[in-house]
Each structure stands twice: as C-alpha cells, then as structure tokens.
Motif scaffolding. Structure first.
Motif, PDB file in Angstrom:
ATOM      1  N   VAL A  65       0.930  -1.140  -0.196  1.00  0.00           N
ATOM      2  CA  VAL A  65      -0.171  -0.032   0.014  1.00  0.00           C
ATOM      3  C   VAL A  65       0.866   1.327  -0.110  1.00  0.00           C
ATOM      4  CG1 VAL A  65      -0.223   0.182   2.548  1.00  0.00           C
ATOM      5  CG2 VAL A  65      -1.961   1.019   0.877  1.00  0.00           C
ATOM      6  N   ILE A  66       1.917   1.063   0.455  1.00  0.00           N
ATOM      7  CA  ILE A  66       2.914   2.427   0.795  1.00  0.00           C
ATOM      8  C   ILE A  66       3.429   2.700  -0.602  1.00  0.00           C
ATOM      9  CG2 ILE A  66       5.216   3.467   1.490  1.00  0.00           C
ATOM     10  CD1 ILE A  66       3.216   3.041   3.789  1.00  0.00           C
ATOM     11  N   GLY A  67       2.798   3.803  -1.426  1.00  0.00           N
ATOM     12  CA  GLY A  67       3.469   4.209  -2.439  1.00  0.00           C
ATOM     13  C   GLY A  67       2.171   4.036  -3.610  1.00  0.00           C
ATOM     14  N   ARG A  68       1.256   3.192  -3.306  1.00  0.00           N
ATOM     15  CA  ARG A  68       0.125   3.091  -4.166  1.00  0.00           C
ATOM     16  C   ARG A  68      -0.806   4.273  -4.251  1.00  0.00           C
ATOM     17  NH1 ARG A  68      -2.652  -2.255  -2.612  1.00  0.00           N
ATOM     18  NH2 ARG A  68      -3.993  -0.986  -1.286  1.00  0.00           N
ATOM     19  N   PRO A  69      -1.430   4.448  -5.454  1.00  0.00           N
ATOM     20  CA  PRO A  69      -2.226   5.553  -5.641  1.00  0.00           C
ATOM     21  C   PRO A  69      -3.424   5.172  -4.801  1.00  0.00           C
ATOM     22  CG  PRO A  69      -1.140   4.902  -7.806  1.00  0.00           C
ATOM     23  CD  PRO A  69      -0.791   4.122  -6.668  1.00  0.00           C
ATOM     24  N   ALA A  70      -3.925   6.164  -3.926  1.00  0.00           N
ATOM     25  CA  ALA A  70      -5.111   5.976  -3.111  1.00  0.00           C
ATOM     26  C   ALA A  70      -6.356   5.616  -3.915  1.00  0.00           C
ATOM     27  CB  ALA A  70      -5.407   7.013  -2.502  1.00  0.00           C
ATOM     28  N   GLY A  71      -7.392   4.679  -3.764  1.00  0.00           N
ATOM     29  CA  GLY A  71      -8.519   4.410  -4.513  1.00  0.00           C
ATOM     30  C   GLY A  71      -8.380   3.722  -5.712  1.00  0.00           C
ATOM     31  N   LYS A  72      -7.088   3.111  -6.007  1.00  0.00           N
ATOM     32  CA  LYS A  72      -6.863   2.594  -7.336  1.00  0.00           C
ATOM     33  C   LYS A  72      -6.472   1.076  -7.311  1.00  0.00           C
ATOM     34  CE  LYS A  72      -7.140   6.809  -8.927  1.00  0.00           C
ATOM     35  NZ  LYS A  72      -7.736   7.441  -8.068  1.00  0.00           N
ATOM     36  N   PHE A  75     -10.919  -3.711  -6.633  1.00  0.00           N
ATOM     37  CA  PHE A  75     -11.777  -3.271  -5.411  1.00  0.00           C
ATOM     38  C   PHE A  75     -12.673  -2.034  -6.027  1.00  0.00           C
ATOM     39  CE2 PHE A  75     -12.640  -1.007  -1.534  1.00  0.00           C
ATOM     40  CZ  PHE A  75     -13.220  -1.851  -0.680  1.00  0.00           C
ATOM     41  N   HIS A  76     -13.939  -2.266  -5.584  1.00  0.00           N
ATOM     42  CA  HIS A  76     -14.841  -1.290  -5.708  1.00  0.00           C
ATOM     43  C   HIS A  76     -14.750  -0.160  -4.434  1.00  0.00           C
ATOM     44  CE1 HIS A  76     -18.215   1.001  -7.413  1.00  0.00           C
ATOM     45  NE2 HIS A  76     -18.997   1.060  -6.162  1.00  0.00           N
ATOM     46  N   TYR A  77     -14.202   1.047  -4.920  1.00  0.00           N
ATOM     47  CA  TYR A  77     -14.025   2.151  -3.834  1.00  0.00           C
ATOM     48  C   TYR A  77     -15.294   3.175  -3.836  1.00  0.00           C
ATOM     49  CZ  TYR A  77      -8.981   1.077  -3.227  1.00  0.00           C
ATOM     50  OH  TYR A  77      -7.791   0.496  -3.307  1.00  0.00           O
ATOM     51  N   SER A  78     -15.368   3.663  -2.457  1.00  0.00           N
ATOM     52  CA  SER A  78     -16.495   4.643  -2.541  1.00  0.00           C
ATOM     53  C   SER A  78     -15.917   5.891  -3.831  1.00  0.00           C
ATOM     54  CB  SER A  78     -16.413   5.480  -1.123  1.00  0.00           C
ATOM     55  OG  SER A  78     -15.085   6.160  -1.040  1.00  0.00           O
ATOM     56  N   PRO A  79     -16.925   6.712  -4.095  1.00  0.00           N
ATOM     57  CA  PRO A  79     -16.633   7.505  -5.266  1.00  0.00           C
ATOM     58  C   PRO A  79     -15.692   8.645  -4.413  1.00  0.00           C
ATOM     59  CG  PRO A  79     -18.719   7.303  -5.197  1.00  0.00           C
ATOM     60  CD  PRO A  79     -18.513   6.464  -4.248  1.00  0.00           C
ATOM     61  N   ALA A  80     -15.669   8.902  -3.283  1.00  0.00           N
ATOM     62  CA  ALA A  80     -14.962   9.783  -2.719  1.00  0.00           C
ATOM     63  C   ALA A  80     -13.272   9.431  -2.765  1.00  0.00           C
ATOM     64  CB  ALA A  80     -15.163   9.945  -1.347  1.00  0.00           C
ATOM     65  N   LEU A  81     -13.189   8.239  -2.458  1.00  0.00           N
ATOM     66  CA  LEU A  81     -11.850   7.692  -2.540  1.00  0.00           C
ATOM     67  C   LEU A  81     -11.331   7.157  -4.000  1.00  0.00           C
ATOM     68  CD1 LEU A  81      -9.636   6.955  -0.576  1.00  0.00           C
ATOM     69  CD2 LEU A  81     -10.671   4.905  -0.005  1.00  0.00           C
ATOM     70  N   ALA A  82     -12.285   6.941  -4.691  1.00  0.00           N
ATOM     71  CA  ALA A  82     -12.093   6.633  -6.294  1.00  0.00           C
ATOM     72  C   ALA A  82     -11.458   7.853  -6.761  1.00  0.00           C
ATOM     73  CB  ALA A  82     -13.069   6.075  -6.892  1.00  0.00           C
ATOM     74  N   GLY A  83     -11.883   9.072  -6.310  1.00  0.00           N
ATOM     75  CA  GLY A  83     -11.347  10.279  -6.974  1.00  0.00           C
ATOM     76  C   GLY A  83     -10.229  11.003  -6.213  1.00  0.00           C
ATOM     77  N   ALA A  84      -9.557  10.166  -5.140  1.00  0.00           N
ATOM     78  CA  ALA A  84      -8.535  10.801  -4.579  1.00  0.00           C
ATOM     79  C   ALA A  84      -7.258  11.117  -5.400  1.00  0.00           C
ATOM     80  CB  ALA A  84      -8.190   9.787  -3.321  1.00  0.00           C
ATOM     81  N   ASP A  85      -6.512  11.941  -5.276  1.00  0.00           N
ATOM     82  CA  ASP A  85      -5.312  12.077  -6.244  1.00  0.00           C
ATOM     83  C   ASP A  85      -3.986  12.344  -5.384  1.00  0.00           C
ATOM     84  OD1 ASP A  85      -3.690  12.809  -8.333  1.00  0.00           O
ATOM     85  OD2 ASP A  85      -4.673  14.814  -8.312  1.00  0.00           O
ATOM     86  N   PHE A  86      -3.598  11.282  -4.699  1.00  0.00           N
ATOM     87  CA  PHE A  86      -2.435  11.109  -3.774  1.00  0.00           C
ATOM     88  C   PHE A  86      -2.043   9.586  -3.775  1.00  0.00           C
ATOM     89  CE2 PHE A  86      -5.775  10.981  -0.498  1.00  0.00           C
ATOM     90  CZ  PHE A  86      -5.412   9.807   0.011  1.00  0.00           C
ATOM     91  N   ALA A  87      -0.955   9.447  -3.418  1.00  0.00           N
ATOM     92  CA  ALA A  87      -0.147   8.150  -3.134  1.00  0.00           C
ATOM     93  C   ALA A  87      -0.359   7.837  -1.688  1.00  0.00           C
ATOM     94  CB  ALA A  87       1.032   7.974  -4.001  1.00  0.00           C
ATOM     95  N   TRP A  88      -0.340   6.753  -1.152  1.00  0.00           N
ATOM     96  CA  TRP A  88      -0.171   6.505   0.501  1.00  0.00           C
ATOM     97  C   TRP A  88       1.269   6.344   0.363  1.00  0.00           C
ATOM     98  CZ3 TRP A  88      -4.480   6.960   2.760  1.00  0.00           C
ATOM     99  CH2 TRP A  88      -5.654   6.663   2.319  1.00  0.00           C
ATOM    100  N   ASP A  89       1.517   7.453   1.727  1.00  0.00           N
ATOM    101  CA  ASP A  89       2.791   7.323   2.257  1.00  0.00           C
ATOM    102  C   ASP A  89       2.623   7.273   3.946  1.00  0.00           C
ATOM    103  OD1 ASP A  89       2.007  10.000   3.308  1.00  0.00           O
ATOM    104  OD2 ASP A  89       3.503  11.042   1.781  1.00  0.00           O
ATOM    105  N   GLU A  90       3.697   7.244   4.811  1.00  0.00           N
ATOM    106  CA  GLU A  90       3.365   7.309   6.141  1.00  0.00           C
ATOM    107  C   GLU A  90       2.478   8.209   6.884  1.00  0.00           C
ATOM    108  OE1 GLU A  90       7.226   6.096   8.215  1.00  0.00           O
ATOM    109  OE2 GLU A  90       8.055   5.723   6.148  1.00  0.00           O
ATOM    110  N   SER A  91       2.944   9.603   6.402  1.00  0.00           N
ATOM    111  CA  SER A  91       2.064  10.772   7.050  1.00  0.00           C
ATOM    112  C   SER A  91       0.626  10.630   6.554  1.00  0.00           C
ATOM    113  CB  SER A  91       2.907  12.013   6.778  1.00  0.00           C
ATOM    114  OG  SER A  91       2.909  12.399   5.385  1.00  0.00           O
TER     115      SER A  91
END
Length: 93
Positions: A27-34, A38-54
């Motif tokens: 998950v670290i470095g993976r684009p959020a909601g992508k 997996f079928h994400y909520s519309p809000a998370l599917a539209g996220a524009d960031f990658a997961w990092d520790e913070s």
C-alpha cells in the motif's frame, strides 16, 4: 496487531478473497483508491495522492478528514498503535 485492528476488513495476501476493504499489501506508494479489483467509494476513487506514512497516519486518525465522503469507520486515536500498523505495512512493501 494488524489482524486485531485491520484484519476484519483488509487482507495482506493477494491470494485471499477481497474483504470490505482493499488488500493492504504494497500500500505504501500505491495511488489511493486505485487497487484494481476493489470497488471504492466515489470519494476515495477520486483521490489524487499516493499513500505514504504521513498520509496513512492521518487516515488512521480520521479517514473522513483525509478524504471527505470516504467509507471507513475505523479510527485510531493512539499514535503508538498507528505507528505499529504503519510499520507493519511498510514491511509488506
């Protein structure tokens, strides 16, 4: 700790069936909601960031503050518990 805190909804093994939440292996470095199967909520599917520790720390503290409209009821107030979960997830990368 992961199994107690997160394992009801998430797996760390891609050979297991998807649960209520997406698998969290790599998950670290993976684009959020992508995550592909997996079928994400519309809000998370539209996220524009990658997961990092913070971002994961903020997410585990209050998911809706990170992505308004996201569907994840879990919140963890204890910084040491969040840190332990994130450290475990880093090991899976």
């Amino acid at each position: 700790m992961f199994k107690q805190q997160c394992g009801t909804c998430h797996t760390t093994d891609l050979s297991e069936p998807v649960r209520q939440g997406p698998p969290l292996v790599k998950v670290i470095g993976r684009p959020a909601g992508k995550f592909k199967d997996f079928h994400y909520s519309p809000a998370l599917a539209g996220a524009d960031f990658a997961w990092d520790e913070s971002r994961l720390d903020a997410w585990l503290t209050d998911p809706q503050a990170v992505v308004p409209g996201a569907v994840m009821p879990y919140r963890q107030a204890k910084a040491e518990t969040r840190a332990a979960i994130i450290a475990y997830l880093k090991e899976l990368n």
